[in-house]
Design an enzyme around this catalytic site. Structure first.
Site, PDB file in Angstrom:
ATOM      1  N   ALA A 187       1.830   3.483   7.544  1.00 35.33           N
ATOM      2  CA  ALA A 187       2.037   4.895   7.840  1.00 35.33           C
ATOM      3  C   ALA A 187       0.731   5.597   8.171  1.00 35.33           C
ATOM      4  O   ALA A 187       0.733   6.748   8.587  1.00 35.33           O
ATOM      5  CB  ALA A 187       2.714   5.584   6.658  1.00 35.33           C
ATOM      6  N   ASN A 218       0.825  -1.196   0.000  1.00 41.12           N
ATOM      7  CA  ASN A 218       0.000   0.000   0.000  1.00 41.12           C
ATOM      8  C   ASN A 218       0.872   1.265   0.000  1.00 41.12           C
ATOM      9  O   ASN A 218       0.999   1.919  -1.036  1.00 41.12           O
ATOM     10  CB  ASN A 218      -0.956  -0.019   1.197  1.00 41.12           C
ATOM     11  N   ASP A 219       1.502   1.558   1.129  1.00 46.94           N
ATOM     12  CA  ASP A 219       2.282   2.794   1.239  1.00 46.94           C
ATOM     13  C   ASP A 219       3.334   2.931   0.140  1.00 46.94           C
ATOM     14  O   ASP A 219       3.606   4.036  -0.326  1.00 46.94           O
ATOM     15  CB  ASP A 219       2.987   2.850   2.597  1.00 46.94           C
ATOM     16  N   VAL A 220       3.913   1.796  -0.277  1.00 39.04           N
ATOM     17  CA  VAL A 220       5.018   1.863  -1.242  1.00 39.04           C
ATOM     18  C   VAL A 220       4.530   2.209  -2.645  1.00 39.04           C
ATOM     19  O   VAL A 220       5.332   2.351  -3.566  1.00 39.04           O
ATOM     20  CB  VAL A 220       5.827   0.545  -1.287  1.00 39.04           C
TER      21      VAL A 220
END
Lengths: 136, 493
Positions: B458, B416-418
């Site tokens: 995050a 997700n965050d990446v």
């Protein structure tokens, strides 16, 4: 691989090799100093060993940057295994006479370090065996 | 036969450095360098590992020859020798069983556990050297330990103890025995700096006074600081912590190498120390976090709470496994972006099967890996390798990021965050500046996610979910991959 990357790799190899050579030369000197140390010239001994250490840090720096990111996990497990070379100290303690508690601490450290050595190398080799190329 | 005489001839007398032994240690140090060198490519890595094993065998055998236990009568002390061999045997059995049984998803825990053992072994060796300095050749006739050796010993025990207690906490957090969220003590920076200062001061004191209380207080405080340093660090930063502890275990070995004047230990310590330091640096860079801020801890403590209320309801497009199968089988280029969620769901085998079926349809399949996709450096590569994904189909962020613009489908699973483009555009985002995979440039994005509610580590929302070309495939990663495989098998023929 681009021409530039190839040149920089060759350069890196060269640097590693030189640094390794350098460390052997220092090592030889370190040994001479170590003998002298028996007569009590401690600081010279320390400087010689310290030089090996610093040069080995440089070797480590170049060698580790050349490790492919895909193998960073095996890198950690193999460094784990080799840092258990601390077993050398453990073996010395457990073989020495004179202090029972020192001996048992040594034996405990032998067990811990050898868990790491056997476990670390075994798990690294298990992981590396999984990496296969296309086509098999 | 007087073994003592033979041995002291071979070792050049008690405590002195035997030149042959010193060369043997140097050879094992060089073999360790070659072991790491082998890891520059998967093709040479197994050989490198063998070099490492040979190097270790040389170091162990050399030590056992130069320091064979000798009884008071000058004869070989068989009982002690057997005890040592039994100790090695016990360690070998435990180590090999652990290495065989461990699941690849649990590698970070195993590595943390191994680090803690190196740390504890270093503490035990330093303590043994303190209790019996004569055996290590670091004391004068009166039993006074050399000043330089005292500093080295103090450093060795401090780093070893920090490695041990820090790794235990990292293990408990990674293994889920302890919550991954940061534990923030009030005034922790003051406590930590105070403890560190006390350790430094006591080490200085130790050079003047080798009484037991100084030694054991250094040990105790170092165990404490290791614990205090790691508890405020959140789960998201664990890859950095594991690498950092890897580095510490190396420095601990190097410090003991100084005490013993042993080349193999010093070379190894330097190698492992720099290796861990470089890996921590790579992990920090991949998250755009500074090393200091990771050490200070607290990341991920409040971000999730802050965003929760203000989130607007934006439209997004749901899709099914059949849609995904159809889209991908029609595509020319598919890039699969796996994240740790994929590994948690154990979807890697189904994913590889999906990739194989697509390749049969003539689709060009590649895998894109972000450096922090797993829980430790290179973790995702191992998980894919375990699922038989060939390593030459797996690409690192810098190598593949340019290809998203030409790819038809980006298949994001468990990440997700990446993939969050706000890391590039939104200066207020907590992940601003972190290098991300440009999935939004693909013609179609298929995003496998458990539900729309959750956010990544995050705690930030991802704009990719709401783009026109994105289709959200909601469900368990493994079930979704299995269903796509079924659809590909059934629908194609």
């Amino acid at each position: 691989m681009s021409q530039n990357a190839r040149i920089s790799r060759v350069w890196k190899c060269g640097r590693c090799f030189l640094a390794a050579l350098e460390s052997t030369r220092w090592a030889a000197r370190g040994k001479r100093c170590a003998k002298r140390n028996q007569q009590g010239s401690e600081p010279v001994d320390f400087i010689a060993i310290f030089s090996i250490f610093i040069l080995a840090c440089f070797v480590g720096y170049f060698v580790v940057w050349s490790v492919t990111p895909a193998l960073h996990t095996p890198l950690m497990s193999v460094t784990n295994a080799i840092s258990s070379v601390i077993i050398v100290g453990a073996l010395i303690a457990s073989a020495a006479a004179g202090s029972a508690s020192s001996k048992w601490l040594g034996l405990a450290a032998v067990v811990m370090a050898s868990i790491n050595i056997f476990g670390g190398f075994a798990v690294t080799s298990r992981m590396l065996a999984m990496y296969k190329k296309k086509g098999r | 036969m007087d073994i003592q005489a033979i041995l002291s001839a071979a070792t050049g007398g008690h405590g002195a450095v035997n030149p042959y032994a010193a060369i043997a240690y140097l050879v094992s140090g060089i073999l360790f360098i070659l072991a790491l060198r082998g890891l520059s490519s998967p093709a040479t890595a197994q050989n490198g590992n063998r070099f490492g094993m040979i190097g270790m065998a040389i170091a162990v055998v050399t030590t056992m020859l130069t320091h064979t236990p000798v009884g008071a009568d000058g004869l070989l002390d068989t009982i002690s020798l057997v005890e040592i061999l039994v100790a090695i045997g016990i360690g070998a059995v435990i180590g090999i069983v652990m290495a065989r049984k461990i699941a690849m998803t649990a590698m970070p825990q195993l590595v943390a556990a191994f680090h803690s053992l190196v740390g504890l072994a270093a503490v035990a060796v330093a303590a043994a050297a303190y209790l019996n300095p004569g055996a290590f050749g670091i004391a004068d006739a009166a039993g006074q330990i050399h000043t330089v050796s005292r500093v080295e010993m103090g450093l060795g025990i401090a780093i070893g103890a920090i490695t041990f207690s820090g790794s235990v906490i990292a293990f408990l957090k990674l293994n889920g025995n302890m919550s991954g969220s940061p534990i923030m003590l009030p005034g922790r920076h003051v406590i930590n700096l105070g403890t560190l200062a006390a350790i430094v001061a006591l080490t200085a004191w130790f050079t003047q006074d080798q009484s037991p209380w100084v030694f054991w207080t250094i040990t105790g405080l170092s165990f404490l600081i290791g614990f205090l340093l790691i508890i405020p660090i959140g789960g998201a930063d664990m890859p950095v912590v594991v690498s950092m502890l890897n580095s510490y275990s190396g420095w601990a070995a190097a410090a003991m190498g100084f005490t013993l004047g042993n080349t193999a230990m010093i070379i190894t310590g330097a190698l492992v120390g720099s290796s861990g330091a470089i890996l921590s640096y790579i992990m920090c860079r991949a998250m755009n976090r500074s090393f200091i801020s990771v050490i200070a801890g607290g990341f991920g403590a409040d971000a999730a709470a802050g965003d929760g209320g203000s989130k607007e309801q934006r439209p997004w497009k749901p899709g099914s496994a059949d849609d995904a199968a159809f889209l991908m089988s029609q595509a020319e280029n598919v890039i699969i972006v796996p994240g740790y969620g994929m590994a948690v769901a154990q979807a890697q085998h189904a994913l590889r099967e999906m990739g194989d079926l697509l390749k049969k349809e003539g689709v060009n399949v590649k895998y894109a890996i972000h450096p922090v996709a797993g829980r430790m450096p290179g973790h995702m590569n191992v998980l894919l390798a375990e699922a038989n994904v060939p390593y030459d189909e797996v690409f690192e962020l810098e190598d593949i990021n340019g290809e998203f613009a030409q790819c038809d489908v980006a298949f994001v699973i468990g990440a997700n965050d990446v993939t969050n483009p706000s890391a590039k555009t939104d200066k207020t985002s907590p992940i601003y500046g972190m290098p991300v995979l440009d999935v939004e440039k693909a013609k179609t994005v298929l995003f496998v996610k458990r539900s729309m509610g959750g956010v990544g580590y995050a705690g930030v929302d991802n704009d990719v979910f709401y783009m026109d070309q994105t289709m959200m495939l909601l469900g368990d990663a493994k079930k979704m991959a299995d269903d796509i495989v079924k659809a590909l098998n059934g629908g194609g023929h």
